[in-house]
Write an enzyme that holds these catalytic residues in place. Structure first.
Site, short mmCIF file in Angstrom:
data_model
loop_
_atom_site.label_atom_id
_atom_site.label_comp_id
_atom_site.label_asym_id
_atom_site.label_seq_id
_atom_site.Cartn_x
_atom_site.Cartn_y
_atom_site.Cartn_z
N GLY A 130 40.69 50.54 38.34
CA GLY A 130 40.14 50.54 40.01
C GLY A 130 40.85 49.68 40.69
O GLY A 130 41.22 48.68 40.26
N ALA A 154 42.23 44.53 41.33
CA ALA A 154 42.27 45.54 40.31
C ALA A 154 41.68 45.24 38.95
O ALA A 154 41.54 44.22 38.63
CB ALA A 154 43.71 45.76 40.36
N ASP A 155 41.03 46.21 38.51
CA ASP A 155 40.41 45.90 36.91
C ASP A 155 40.97 47.21 36.01
O ASP A 155 40.70 48.39 36.46
CB ASP A 155 39.06 45.93 37.19
N THR A 156 41.44 47.04 34.94
CA THR A 156 41.83 48.02 34.16
C THR A 156 41.35 48.14 32.96
O THR A 156 40.87 46.88 32.20
CB THR A 156 43.44 47.86 33.74
#
Length: 591
Positions: free
Chosen positions: A124, A87-89
């Site tokens: 994502g 995950a990437d914020t």
């Protein structure tokens, strides 16, 4: 939406979260998902300008994080993961992507851009399903993203700085954490609140259901409620029920009225709603309770349990000079290695496979070869070789640590256990009792100094000094680097006479042949392991402190302890830099 059917599907599978974020871990734990945490080493250096939209950047970063962990675990572990979650914020405002601030000024710049504006938070997520075929990793990647709109109130500069000084912005995308103090900055949120915290749980749950229980067109019904939009209800068959004409159908329904399946009324605590009945009216197993009763897989403990095995595997490979045999680009099969070092093919093959799992060797159909790490540090004649220190650890330190329990109970060194006598002086009576053992110990020290010397020599600007004294400098490796870095510096190395006699085996002593003493204005540079002030981190230093207990009854010290010790002996202006390398640097003067 509840995850019970999917969790049953994942029982026995190795699920990995490729993130060290405590917020993502809390969110997934709240859903009852059992998983390991293996932080990704993927460097987030993708060119943002190469992506047409912010969410595409977040998706690609999440995918690369997950794939890096999947590939690393497949090489390192004997059991590859089944599912890896990446995950990437990011925060996006005025078309610009904001990630984590580098420092307080950067945080202020970010928060000022968000002040009084609406911005988007994108996360994502990549779900990587893993399998192996002929020992080769095969992956299938499923991606999605979530966008949440957030608006900041008009905030004063004083309030922004007060928030920055709290320290909270430094590890948060966009420079704020909505679930904590940062909530005071926010006027409204449109969309998934947990997405802003760091992970879109609702969307993730739906995606898992799609992956593990894909519905047929006839199985989708649209249900309307007075207070909520239309939602989809999936009629799902369990593993046992699929293929049985008399099976009972289960409905997994997203119930969004009243209390949601995942309540986030209190941002600090994420609660689960339990489903108590089947559609048929019969009791349903309490999935939440069953999952909570199962302890999470203790990855860090397993790594510690296997730690001594990994060390010994590397020690033996170095002792047998396996890495020397494979140095450069040589590729050899196990039988060829066994023939060269006169060992069994079976034993060597297992050792080589273990070293491959430890990422010290590469393995192909043609055979085995060194990794870049092995060529640089494990080949005995490489410039920065640790081979000598590893042999010392195998031949001496390993033996001492087998008596750690006695050392802890008695509070004394264990020389008598190792050498069958009480050594009055560890160095003279053990490491220096013959030329062979002396050279072996000097080589071990030489290896460590070669790897650490440049960081120690450049930790401070020593250009103001014209002379330096290296006490116990062994082979003069640090002195050699000091002279390279500071052309006007004259270095004297003090050591035992029989040590100096053997300096030529390593390198010429060069400059620094005369004795000097400290005079006012002189400086003392120490290279030691320094414990941090809270005594929590610096694992190597604490293990070295145990090592000194079993060998010399000495100890490692904290910054405060070094300062007190040096000031007690007349030194002033004590400066300490923790280099991030094996040894730290301490500079003090005597005025």
């Amino acid at each position: 939406m509840v995850l019970c059917p999917v969790i049953r599907k994942l029982v026995g599978k190795r699920v990995v979260l490729a993130s060290a974020s405590p917020r993502r871990q809390e969110i997934l734990n709240s859903a009852g998902l059992r998983f390991e945490v293996v932080p990704s080493r993927f460097k987030e250096t993708l060119d943002k300008a190469a992506f047409s939209t912010p969410y595409e950047y977040a998706l690609e970063t999440a995918k690369q994080k997950a794939l890096e962990v999947a590939n690393r675990m497949n090489k390192k572990d004997f059991r590859s993961p089944d599912v890896v979650i990446g995950a990437d914020t990011i925060v996006s405002v005025d078309g610009q992507i904001l990630e984590k601030p580098a420092d307080k000024q950067h945080a202020y710049s970010m928060l000022s851009r968000l002040n009084g504006k609406e911005h988007s938070v994108f996360t994502g997520v990549a779900i990587v399903l893993c399998s192996t075929k002929d020992k080769q990793l095969e992956t299938e990647v499923f991606e999605f993203y979530e966008e949440t709109k957030v608006k900041f109130s008009d905030l004063s500069e004083e309030l922004l700085w007060e928030y920055i000084h709290s320290g909270e912005p430094m590890d948060k995308a966009g420079g704020y954490g909505i679930q904590s103090l940062g909530g005071m900055l926010v006027e409204y949120v449109h969309g998934d609140f947990l997405n802003v915290v760091g992970f879109p749980l609702n969307h993730f749950c739906k995606k898992l259901v799609e992956l593990y229980y894909p519905p047929s067109k006839d199985a989708i019904h649209h249900v309307k409620h007075d207070s909520v939009p239309s939602v989809e209800t999936f009629e799902v068959l369990s593993d046992e029920e699929s293929g049985s004409s008399n099976s009972t159908q289960q409905n997994v329904t997203s119930m969004l009225k009243g209390e949601s399946a995942f309540s986030c009324g209190d941002p600090g605590s994420l609660r689960k709603k339990e489903v108590a009945q089947h559609v048929s009216g019969e009791p349903m197993a309490n999935c939440s309770e069953n999952v909570e009763n199962q302890a999470p897989f203790p990855t860090i403990l397993i790594e510690l349990l296997d730690g001594f095995k990994a060390s010994k595997a590397m020690f033996v490979a170095c002792k047998l000079k396996v890495f020397d045999l494979l140095k450069g680009k040589d590729i050899l099969k196990a039988k060829d290695v066994a023939a060269h070092i006169n060992a069994s093919v079976c034993g060597i093959e297992r050792l080589l496979d273990a070293c491959t799992a430890l990422e010290l060797l590469n393995k192909t159909n043609e055979g085995y070869s060194n990794t870049e790490l092995a060529n640089k540090f494990l080949v005995s004649d490489s410039e920065y070789s640790l081979h000598g220190f590893i042999i010392h650890a195998n031949d001496y330190v390993w033996q001492f640590f087998t008596h750690l329990e006695s050392a802890v109970k008695e509070g004394t060194n264990q020389n008598h256990q190792i050498f069958e006598k009480k050594a009055q002086n560890l160095f003279q009576d053990t490491f220096y009792h013959s030329r062979e053992t002396k050279l072996r110990f000097m080589n071990a020290m030489h290896c460590i100094i070669k790897v650490t010397a440049r960081d120690v020599a450049t930790a401070f600007d020593l250009s103001g000094f014209r002379s330096a004294c290296d006490l116990g400098g062994c082979t003069g490796a640090l002195a050699h680097v000091l002279v390279q870095e500071y052309p006007d510096l004259h270095v004297t190395v003090f050591e035992l006479p029989d040590v100096i006699e053997n300096i030529s085996c390593f390198q010429p002593l060069g400059q620094g042949s005369s004795r000097i003493t400290f005079t006012p204005g002189s400086g003392l540079l120490l290279a030691e392991m320094v414990l941090d002030k809270k005594r929590r981190h610096g694992r190597s230093a604490w293990l070295q402190s145990l090592n000194m207990l079993v060998q010399t009854e000495g100890k490692e010290r904290s910054c405060f302890e070094y300062r007190c010790l040096l000031e007690r002996h007349g030194f002033r202006n004590v400066q300490i830099v923790q280099t991030g390398n094996w040894l730290d640097a301490i500079l003090c003067t005597k005025c």
